[in-house]
Enzyme design. Structure first.
Site, PDB file in Angstrom:
ATOM      1  N   SER A   1      -4.792  -2.877   4.876  1.00 63.38           N
ATOM      2  CA  SER A   1      -4.176  -4.351   4.891  1.00 63.38           C
ATOM      3  C   SER A   1      -3.250  -4.720   5.922  1.00 63.38           C
ATOM      4  CB  SER A   1      -3.708  -4.593   3.317  1.00 63.38           C
ATOM      5  OG  SER A   1      -4.566  -4.177   2.403  1.00 63.38           O
ATOM      6  N   GLN A   2      -2.980  -5.903   5.972  1.00 61.27           N
ATOM      7  CA  GLN A   2      -2.003  -6.535   7.057  1.00 61.27           C
ATOM      8  C   GLN A   2      -0.779  -6.103   6.297  1.00 61.27           C
ATOM      9  OE1 GLN A   2      -2.423 -10.847   7.050  1.00 61.27           O
ATOM     10  NE2 GLN A   2      -0.579 -10.948   8.272  1.00 61.27           N
TER      11      GLN A   2
END
Ligand code: SAH
Length: 207
Positions: A52-53
């Site tokens: 994920s970011q």
């Protein structure tokens, strides 16, 4: 990265910012992508999934309102990065992953890096992990068409479920569902884009 991409976008919870500064994201990436570890972007990992970011990891951790003694379930271990971040803020983390290869590699990685309060499980997280329920927070890192009832049922009173929900695969809204007695309240934390949560009755009926 923490100052530029996370603090400046409104995340002020000290324990979350400290955890984000402490966990070495490059250790959770394939070697050829290490140079991009501190870009605020999702990146590809094994099995066609993504890490994920960082901003979204921080947003979810802050929304979960974790306390040092808290018990957390993460659905979607992926690289193990999100679980490592959660483990710096909460007391104990269970993280469940449906891809066996990812569960094995993330479990090994977390062990080697010394994250001894994270327990990785191979299985279908749409059913939660009843063995260790209830949880103060459940964080789902894959997008679902609807909220899995089993997860709501595994929250403590006042527990928080953080989950991307949307009927289109490519756009979801990050929701915080809070159990208040027998009722639930919902906060919409904005539009996000996650890989799909896979389950028998998950996306198939909506596609
Ligand atoms: N938190 C991860 C993000 C991984 S992407 C990280 O920091 O790297 C989402 C993950 O959810 C993928 O690894 C995917 O395989 C997993 N996933 C999808 N459906 C699932 C399900 N039903 N149960 C458990 N894991 C699931």
């Amino acid at each position: 990265m923490v100052e530029e991409s996370i603090e400046s976008r409104g995340i002020s919870d000290r324990s979350v910012l400290e955890a984000m500064a402490e966990v070495p994201r490059e250790k959770f990436l394939p070697a050829h992508l290490c140079e991009f570890a501190y870009d605020d972007k999702p990146l590809p990992i094994e099995a066609g999934q993504t890490i994920s970011q960082p901003y979204v990891v921080a947003l979810m951790a802050a929304a979960a309102e974790l306390r040092p003694e808290g018990r957390v379930l993460e659905v979607g271990t992926g690289s193990g990065y999100g679980a490592a971040v959660l483990s710096r803020i909460a007391g104990e983390v269970w993280s469940i992953e449906r891809h066996e290869v990812l569960a094995a590699s993330a479990g090994q990685r977390l062990k080697e890096l010394g994250y001894s309060n994270v327990h990785v499980i191979h299985g279908d997280g749409t059913q939660g992990w009843p063995d260790e329920a209830p949880y103060d927070a459940i964080v789902v890192t894959a997008g679902a068409p609807t909220v899995p009832e089993a997860l709501v049922n595994q929250l403590t009173p006042d527990g928080r479920l953080i989950i991307p929900v949307g009927r289109k695969r490519k756009v979801q809204h990050l929701l915080r569902i809070r159990l208040v007695g027998r009722e639930t309240t919902v906060d919409d934390l904005g539009a996000v884009r996650f890989v799909p949560l896979i389950a028998d009755q998950s996306w198939a009926e909506f596609d």
